[in-house]
Design a protein around this motif. Structure first.
Motif, mmCIF file in Angstrom:
data_model
loop_
_atom_site.group_PDB
_atom_site.id
_atom_site.type_symbol
_atom_site.label_atom_id
_atom_site.label_comp_id
_atom_site.label_asym_id
_atom_site.label_seq_id
_atom_site.Cartn_x
_atom_site.Cartn_y
_atom_site.Cartn_z
ATOM 1 N N ALA A 78 0.906 -0.381 -0.014
ATOM 2 C CA ALA A 78 -0.026 -0.286 -0.214
ATOM 3 C C ALA A 78 0.856 1.273 -0.177
ATOM 4 C CB ALA A 78 -0.827 -0.226 1.163
ATOM 5 N N VAL A 79 0.344 2.048 -0.778
ATOM 6 C CA VAL A 79 1.355 3.261 -1.293
ATOM 7 C C VAL A 79 1.411 4.111 0.606
ATOM 8 C CG1 VAL A 79 1.136 5.673 -1.284
ATOM 9 C CG2 VAL A 79 1.175 3.900 -2.963
ATOM 10 N N GLU A 80 0.184 3.881 1.262
ATOM 11 C CA GLU A 80 -0.048 4.357 2.853
ATOM 12 C C GLU A 80 1.604 3.778 3.400
ATOM 13 O OE1 GLU A 80 -3.346 1.640 4.683
ATOM 14 O OE2 GLU A 80 -3.615 3.459 3.010
ATOM 15 N N ASP A 81 1.569 2.660 3.318
ATOM 16 C CA ASP A 81 2.747 2.194 3.453
ATOM 17 C C ASP A 81 4.347 2.576 3.254
ATOM 18 O OD1 ASP A 81 0.686 0.766 5.628
ATOM 19 O OD2 ASP A 81 0.861 -1.098 4.347
ATOM 20 N N LEU A 82 4.374 3.063 2.623
ATOM 21 C CA LEU A 82 6.008 3.483 2.454
ATOM 22 C C LEU A 82 6.633 4.193 3.552
ATOM 23 C CD1 LEU A 82 5.152 5.081 -1.240
ATOM 24 C CD2 LEU A 82 6.004 2.668 -0.549
ATOM 25 N N ASP A 83 5.943 4.787 4.067
ATOM 26 C CA ASP A 83 6.900 5.208 5.137
ATOM 27 C C ASP A 83 7.602 4.444 6.571
ATOM 28 O OD1 ASP A 83 4.457 4.272 6.933
ATOM 29 O OD2 ASP A 83 3.893 6.195 7.797
ATOM 30 N N LEU A 84 6.914 3.161 6.448
ATOM 31 C CA LEU A 84 7.742 1.968 6.579
ATOM 32 C C LEU A 84 9.039 1.615 6.333
ATOM 33 C CD1 LEU A 84 4.664 -0.263 7.900
ATOM 34 C CD2 LEU A 84 5.334 1.939 8.976
ATOM 35 N N LEU A 85 9.725 2.138 4.843
ATOM 36 C CA LEU A 85 10.594 2.058 4.070
ATOM 37 C C LEU A 85 11.912 3.203 3.972
ATOM 38 C CD1 LEU A 85 8.881 0.171 0.660
ATOM 39 C CD2 LEU A 85 9.800 -0.656 3.057
ATOM 40 N N THR A 86 12.802 2.706 3.879
ATOM 41 C CA THR A 86 13.933 3.361 3.980
ATOM 42 C C THR A 86 14.645 3.316 3.008
ATOM 43 O OG1 THR A 86 15.612 4.663 5.490
ATOM 44 C CG2 THR A 86 15.586 2.634 5.953
ATOM 45 N N VAL A 87 15.685 3.830 2.261
ATOM 46 C CA VAL A 87 16.415 3.716 0.977
ATOM 47 C C VAL A 87 17.495 2.476 1.776
ATOM 48 C CG1 VAL A 87 18.166 4.293 -0.065
ATOM 49 C CG2 VAL A 87 15.586 5.331 -0.112
ATOM 50 N N ALA A 88 18.426 1.404 1.365
ATOM 51 C CA ALA A 88 18.903 0.894 2.327
ATOM 52 C C ALA A 88 21.112 1.791 2.237
ATOM 53 C CB ALA A 88 18.912 -0.925 1.585
ATOM 54 N N GLU A 89 21.142 1.319 2.843
ATOM 55 C CA GLU A 89 22.411 2.243 2.849
ATOM 56 C C GLU A 89 23.424 1.547 1.962
ATOM 57 O OE1 GLU A 89 24.417 2.157 6.974
ATOM 58 O OE2 GLU A 89 22.654 4.013 7.944
ATOM 59 N N ALA A 90 23.159 0.003 1.672
ATOM 60 C CA ALA A 90 24.111 -0.799 0.024
ATOM 61 C C ALA A 90 22.539 -2.006 0.049
ATOM 62 C CB ALA A 90 24.945 -1.412 1.525
ATOM 63 N N PRO A 91 23.408 -2.069 -1.955
ATOM 64 C CA PRO A 91 22.606 -3.024 -1.838
ATOM 65 C C PRO A 91 22.792 -4.550 -1.520
ATOM 66 C CG PRO A 91 24.494 -1.806 -3.256
ATOM 67 C CD PRO A 91 25.091 -1.686 -1.680
ATOM 68 N N TYR A 92 21.242 -5.076 -1.213
ATOM 69 C CA TYR A 92 21.404 -6.530 -1.087
ATOM 70 C C TYR A 92 22.270 -7.587 -1.682
ATOM 71 C CZ TYR A 92 19.896 -11.191 -0.095
ATOM 72 O OH TYR A 92 19.739 -12.347 0.606
ATOM 73 N N ARG A 93 22.778 -7.796 -0.388
ATOM 74 C CA ARG A 93 23.847 -8.938 -0.949
ATOM 75 C C ARG A 93 23.591 -10.709 -0.351
ATOM 76 N NH1 ARG A 93 24.339 -6.189 -4.692
ATOM 77 N NH2 ARG A 93 26.481 -5.403 -5.914
ATOM 78 N N ALA A 94 23.579 -11.418 -0.893
ATOM 79 C CA ALA A 94 23.340 -12.523 0.190
ATOM 80 C C ALA A 94 24.646 -13.302 0.676
ATOM 81 C CB ALA A 94 22.891 -14.165 -1.122
ATOM 82 N N ILE A 95 23.998 -14.080 2.016
ATOM 83 C CA ILE A 95 25.008 -14.406 2.516
ATOM 84 C C ILE A 95 25.406 -15.570 1.817
ATOM 85 C CG2 ILE A 95 25.903 -15.173 4.616
ATOM 86 C CD1 ILE A 95 24.480 -12.322 5.986
#
Length: 243
Positions: A78-95
């Protein structure tokens, strides 16, 4: 925190980011936002997919298409839930974990699942953040608690693991159930012929319980055993196709 306007600006500038969940987040199976597809616990990564909605059309019910990075699972937020997101400081990398690393983590996986069973809970289609889970959501979350990522759905988990004979089952292996043409249910093997799983109202216990992998068990155990498809061992972490 992000907003639809900031995402639109990023897309317009040909900039794409990974985002992280600041809080637990519901993902739905369509832009109607009615039926839960899965959930993302705080800290998980996702990518936002085009096209973006026109907020002026219905700003309170518009939705965005996303894919979770750890398991490539799609959904709508939901667009109204976008405030639950933040831009990640680094790209995701699988472990990457070795088979030995994974084996060493299995007691932690089992302990998480047992602790989840000890909490008041009921079966929730799409549930992955607790206390209410679906079958594959519980398995995925139990393994994730030890840093091991699996695909999201039972049939995907069945295809991902290393098949093993029933006679070779060890604690921490997965057991699969369903129709001849498709896996629809998964449980976590505990040893001594027992497995833990989250099952629904119609056939199961409406929550997390322990059943016996045998036709000698109670009615629930017998019902699932009649649909037993096979077993598998987790020997690797899922690696996102988008890494």
């Amino acid at each position: 925190m992000v907003s639809l306007a900031s995402i639109q600006a990023d897309f317009a500038g040909d900039r794409t980011f990974a985002y992280q969940c600041l809080e637990n987040l519901n993902l739905y199976d369509s832009p109607a936002l009615k039926d839960l597809a899965t959930q993302a616990v705080a800290g998980r990564y996702l990518r936002i997919l085009p096209p973006l909605p026109d907020a002026s059309a219905d700003p309170t019910r518009s939705a965005i298409s996303v894919v979770l990075c750890e398991d490539d699972y799609p959904g709508w937020v939901a667009v109204e839930d976008l405030d639950l997101l933040t831009v990640a400081e680094a790209p995701y990398r699988a472990i990457a974990l070795s088979t030995d690393d994974i084996h060493a983590c299995l007691p932690q996986v089992i302990a998480f699942a047992r602790q989840a069973m000890a909490q008041p809970n009921h079966y929730l289609w799409g549930g992955t953040v607790g206390p209410n889970y679906d079958c594959s959501g519980l398995v995925q979350t139990a393994f994730a608690s030890a840093g091991i990522w699996l695909p999201r759905d039972a049939y995907q988990q069945e295809a991902f693991v290393q098949p093993i004979p029933m006679a070779d089952l060890q604690p921490g292996d997965l057991v699969f159930f369903g129709r001849p043409d498709r896996c629809t249910h998964v449980g976590l093997y505990l040893g001594d012929g027992q497995y833990l799983h989250s099952s629904g109202k119609d056939q199961g216990r409406n929550g997390i319980g322990i059943d016996v992998l045998s036709e000698q068990g109670d009615a629930v155990s017998r019902a699932y055993f009649s649909q037993f498809r096979g077993a598998g061992r987790v020997v690797a972490c899922y690696t996102s196709r988008r890494d």
